[in-house]
Design a protein around this motif. Sequence first.
Motif, short mmCIF file in Angstrom:
data_model
loop_
_atom_site.label_atom_id
_atom_site.label_comp_id
_atom_site.label_asym_id
_atom_site.label_seq_id
_atom_site.Cartn_x
_atom_site.Cartn_y
_atom_site.Cartn_z
N PRO A 103 0.82 -1.22 0.00
CA PRO A 103 0.00 0.00 0.00
C PRO A 103 0.85 1.26 0.00
N ASN A 108 -4.70 3.65 -3.27
CA ASN A 108 -4.59 2.21 -3.04
C ASN A 108 -5.87 1.45 -3.39
N VAL A 111 -5.22 -2.36 -3.94
CA VAL A 111 -4.90 -2.98 -2.65
C VAL A 111 -6.16 -3.21 -1.85
N LEU A 118 -3.92 -1.96 4.85
CA LEU A 118 -3.32 -0.72 4.39
C LEU A 118 -2.07 -0.33 5.18
#
Length: 312
Positions: A103, A108, A111, A118
């Motif tokens: 991340p 993100n 992700v 995260l």
Amino acid sequence: MGELRSKAEHTEAIRTKGRVRVVVNTRSRQGRRHYPAVVRALRAEGFDSIRFLPVVDPKRLRATLEEALADEPDLLVVGGGDGTLSAAVKHVAHRDVALGVLPLGTTNNFVRSLGVPLDLAGAVRVLRTGKVADIDLGVAGDREFANLASFGVSVEVAGKVRHGVKRLLGRAAYPLTALTVLPGHRPFRAFLTVDGHRHELLTHQLNIANGRFHGGWQVARDISIDNGRLVAYQLGSGKRLRLLLETMVRAGSGRWRSLAGGPFVVGREMHLETDPPMAADVDGEVRLMTPITIRTVPNGLRVMVPDDFVDS
């Protein structure tokens, strides 16, 4: 490409032999700051064969990815922004190598769609304790993408958002920049054909998503990056005030919406025409124009995900 191992065999290979190559864009804000921590965290996980390839010149990104893949790793770990991940997806798609993501971007989105934590420590832990899954890709024209193709005001925003603002405000930089673009933006008419049905709408912004997140906020709770479907949705209508209000609400809350209760169109293939013709932002790259056909490629990308990820 050659034949792929089973997901169970691939997972076991990563957990035991662990041939790992790591590509981090150290020119990105997060990549530069966190690269030493990435090295320490991955070494601490005890992978037997690991090689780090930092990218100090963005022009060398694709060559660095090719160099990493030439080693035939079981796992290619990538850290950087949308551009870095977009390039990695194109290189890894349909190959017998799993993509691991860190991340290190502003929003993100990819992700988040994979359910990867995260925080850096949590994301690295997934690389050792998670599992290999096969997820869908989208294809816009001849370009494969992981997350999103978008049309309208967001294309202008992507070109105008300042790096200093992104560095200071993170994902909030995008809706705030949109507020400066909207007053001069003209709505466009879109014609979307899905499963023989033609949908017409007037809007400032149209998105066609493969993943669950846009701008760091969840699009809808019942969207998946692994269900073989694309989801098209507009933000606002042809009225600037409505889009302005929706932008502010999303910036402030990121509330969930349901496919059953929102203006969504769902399908495996979508043909989009716009009046006037418009540029397409495909995972951060603006190189295509409408009219355009967008479709899904089921199980087009092998990734490392948390063990509780629902892999269909």
